[in-house]
Write a protein that holds these residues in place. Structure first.
Motif, PDB file in Angstrom:
ATOM      1  N   UNK A   1     -22.360 -12.356-116.312  1.00 19.66           N
ATOM      2  CA  UNK A   1     -21.681 -11.244-116.946  1.00 19.66           C
ATOM      3  C   UNK A   1     -20.511 -11.480-117.835  1.00 19.66           C
ATOM      4  N   UNK A   2     -19.836 -12.551-117.683  1.00 21.73           N
ATOM      5  CA  UNK A   2     -18.736 -12.929-118.745  1.00 21.73           C
ATOM      6  C   UNK A   2     -19.212 -13.189-120.178  1.00 21.73           C
ATOM      7  N   UNK A   3     -20.458 -13.075-120.217  1.00 19.13           N
ATOM      8  CA  UNK A   3     -20.946 -13.252-121.801  1.00 19.13           C
ATOM      9  C   UNK A   3     -21.795 -12.090-122.233  1.00 19.13           C
ATOM     10  N   UNK A   4     -21.346 -10.970-121.716  1.00 16.99           N
ATOM     11  CA  UNK A   4     -21.810  -9.484-122.077  1.00 16.99           C
ATOM     12  C   UNK A   4     -21.100  -8.883-123.140  1.00 16.99           C
ATOM     13  N   UNK A   5     -21.740  -7.918-123.698  1.00 17.38           N
ATOM     14  CA  UNK A   5     -21.151  -7.183-124.660  1.00 17.38           C
ATOM     15  C   UNK A   5     -21.442  -5.720-124.292  1.00 17.38           C
TER      16      UNK A   5
ATOM     17  N   UNK B   1     -17.405 -24.539-125.084  1.00 14.68           N
ATOM     18  CA  UNK B   1     -17.973 -23.320-124.625  1.00 14.68           C
ATOM     19  C   UNK B   1     -19.190 -23.157-124.307  1.00 14.68           C
ATOM     20  N   UNK B   2     -19.914 -23.944-124.934  1.00 16.33           N
ATOM     21  CA  UNK B   2     -21.347 -23.826-125.048  1.00 16.33           C
ATOM     22  C   UNK B   2     -22.032 -24.605-123.537  1.00 16.33           C
TER      23      UNK B   2
ATOM     24  N   UNK C   1     -25.824 -22.347-132.797  1.00 14.57           N
ATOM     25  CA  UNK C   1     -25.181 -23.298-133.652  1.00 14.57           C
ATOM     26  C   UNK C   1     -25.113 -24.584-132.938  1.00 14.57           C
ATOM     27  N   UNK C   2     -24.973 -24.670-131.860  1.00 10.51           N
ATOM     28  CA  UNK C   2     -24.763 -25.672-130.998  1.00 10.51           C
ATOM     29  C   UNK C   2     -25.996 -26.412-130.814  1.00 10.51           C
ATOM     30  N   UNK C   3     -27.105 -25.561-130.414  1.00  8.53           N
ATOM     31  CA  UNK C   3     -28.464 -26.233-130.507  1.00  8.53           C
ATOM     32  C   UNK C   3     -29.061 -26.828-131.848  1.00  8.53           C
ATOM     33  N   UNK C   4     -28.785 -26.087-132.956  1.00  7.91           N
ATOM     34  CA  UNK C   4     -29.279 -26.739-134.163  1.00  7.91           C
ATOM     35  C   UNK C   4     -28.565 -27.783-134.442  1.00  7.91           C
ATOM     36  N   UNK C   5     -27.169 -27.591-134.364  1.00 11.75           N
ATOM     37  CA  UNK C   5     -26.338 -28.974-134.635  1.00 11.75           C
ATOM     38  C   UNK C   5     -26.483 -30.090-133.856  1.00 11.75           C
ATOM     39  N   UNK C   6     -27.170 -29.981-132.675  1.00  7.87           N
ATOM     40  CA  UNK C   6     -27.554 -31.232-131.739  1.00  7.87           C
ATOM     41  C   UNK C   6     -28.715 -31.973-132.225  1.00  7.87           C
TER      42      UNK C   6
ATOM     43  N   UNK D   1     -19.816 -26.820-121.619  1.00  4.65           N
ATOM     44  CA  UNK D   1     -19.132 -27.195-120.656  1.00  4.65           C
ATOM     45  C   UNK D   1     -19.232 -27.203-119.418  1.00  4.65           C
ATOM     46  N   UNK D   2     -19.027 -28.298-118.573  1.00  6.17           N
ATOM     47  CA  UNK D   2     -19.524 -28.266-117.051  1.00  6.17           C
ATOM     48  C   UNK D   2     -18.255 -27.563-116.304  1.00  6.17           C
ATOM     49  N   UNK D   3     -17.015 -27.921-116.986  1.00  3.18           N
ATOM     50  CA  UNK D   3     -15.983 -27.570-116.098  1.00  3.18           C
ATOM     51  C   UNK D   3     -15.364 -26.241-117.052  1.00  3.18           C
ATOM     52  N   UNK D   4     -16.018 -25.389-117.952  1.00  2.00           N
ATOM     53  CA  UNK D   4     -15.497 -24.266-118.422  1.00  2.00           C
ATOM     54  C   UNK D   4     -16.053 -23.292-117.615  1.00  2.00           C
ATOM     55  N   UNK D   5     -15.142 -22.535-116.798  1.00  2.56           N
ATOM     56  CA  UNK D   5     -15.634 -21.548-116.057  1.00  2.56           C
ATOM     57  C   UNK D   5     -16.174 -20.498-116.710  1.00  2.56           C
ATOM     58  N   UNK D   6     -15.791 -20.109-118.083  1.00  2.66           N
ATOM     59  CA  UNK D   6     -16.555 -18.952-118.928  1.00  2.66           C
ATOM     60  C   UNK D   6     -17.775 -19.326-119.870  1.00  2.66           C
ATOM     61  N   UNK D   7     -18.093 -20.833-119.894  1.00  2.00           N
ATOM     62  CA  UNK D   7     -19.009 -21.314-120.690  1.00  2.00           C
ATOM     63  C   UNK D   7     -20.582 -21.017-120.411  1.00  2.00           C
ATOM     64  N   UNK D   8     -21.304 -21.025-121.299  1.00  2.00           N
ATOM     65  CA  UNK D   8     -22.598 -20.863-120.896  1.00  2.00           C
ATOM     66  C   UNK D   8     -23.301 -22.069-120.080  1.00  2.00           C
ATOM     67  N   UNK D   9     -22.567 -23.346-119.851  1.00  2.00           N
ATOM     68  CA  UNK D   9     -23.048 -24.450-119.077  1.00  2.00           C
ATOM     69  C   UNK D   9     -24.680 -24.810-119.447  1.00  2.00           C
ATOM     70  N   UNK D  10     -24.753 -24.796-120.836  1.00  2.00           N
ATOM     71  CA  UNK D  10     -26.177 -25.060-121.557  1.00  2.00           C
ATOM     72  C   UNK D  10     -26.502 -26.624-121.131  1.00  2.00           C
ATOM     73  N   UNK D  11     -27.616 -26.859-120.946  1.00  2.00           N
ATOM     74  CA  UNK D  11     -28.338 -28.300-120.877  1.00  2.00           C
ATOM     75  C   UNK D  11     -29.261 -28.401-122.043  1.00  2.00           C
ATOM     76  N   UNK D  12     -29.007 -29.598-122.636  1.00  2.00           N
ATOM     77  CA  UNK D  12     -29.959 -29.691-123.875  1.00  2.00           C
ATOM     78  C   UNK D  12     -30.827 -31.060-123.668  1.00  2.00           C
TER      79      UNK D  12
END
Length: 168
Positions: A46-50, A16-17, A65-70, A19-30
């Motif tokens: 837009x799909x990440x908005x509140x 979800x954070x 969570x993902x960034x610290x965990x990595x 994922x290159x193939x997750x159309x709703x993911x953030x597509x983050x690079x670390x």
């Protein structure tokens, strides 16, 4: 402050954070930095908005969570962590369609638990969200159930132009 980028970390295809193939993911690079921190780069859409034009707080939490965990991987290449606690503090709203920079680090390493902290920075350099987290230590061999699929789920992401240093 400037940081030298040492290495890009692998990403999951359906995460979800990142994922290159997750159309709703953030597509983050670390990236692993020269001071032992992990840097995440992403652009919430837009799909990440509140609220209109603002990133959802839960998604900001997932990014931290993902960034610290990595950062655990920098400390110990033979372990990973399962989140047992994540505390967030929201300082400023996070706009959509603007690059975010998240930083994470491990601050304490005990026999069974890693502790860490991190921040999400706005384009201006201001801190939008800060977090502290705890992770239960798990040896890599406990991941055997996915090891057979590793090549299908992990890959190295590519930017058009990879950064060699970053300023926060």
């Amino acid at each position: 402050m400037k940081y030298k980028i040492l290495k890009k970390q692998k990403i999951g295809k359906m995460c979800a954070v990142c994922g290159s193939e997750n159309e709703f993911g953030l597509k983050s690079t670390f990236y692993e930095l020269d001071d032992g921190q992990v840097l995440a780069l992403c652009v919430p859409r837009q799909e990440h908005q509140s609220y209109p034009g603002r990133m959802h707080g839960g998604i900001a939490g997932a990014l931290l969570d993902e960034t610290i965990g990595r950062a655990i991987y920098i400390k110990d290449k033979n372990a990973w962590g399962v989140t047992i606690e994540l505390k967030l503090r929201f300082h400023k709203p996070i706009p959509l369609d603007e690059e975010l920079r998240a930083m994470g680090r491990i601050t304490r390493d005990t026999r069974r638990i890693y502790e860490g902290e991190g921040e999400i920075f706005l384009k201006s350099g201001e801190i939008a969200v800060s977090a502290t987290a705890k992770y239960f230590k798990v040896p890599l061999e406990a991941n055997d159930h996915i090891e057979e699929q590793r090549n299908e789920i992990w890959e190295t992401s590519t930017f058009v132009k990879e950064p060699v240093e970053i300023e926060i």
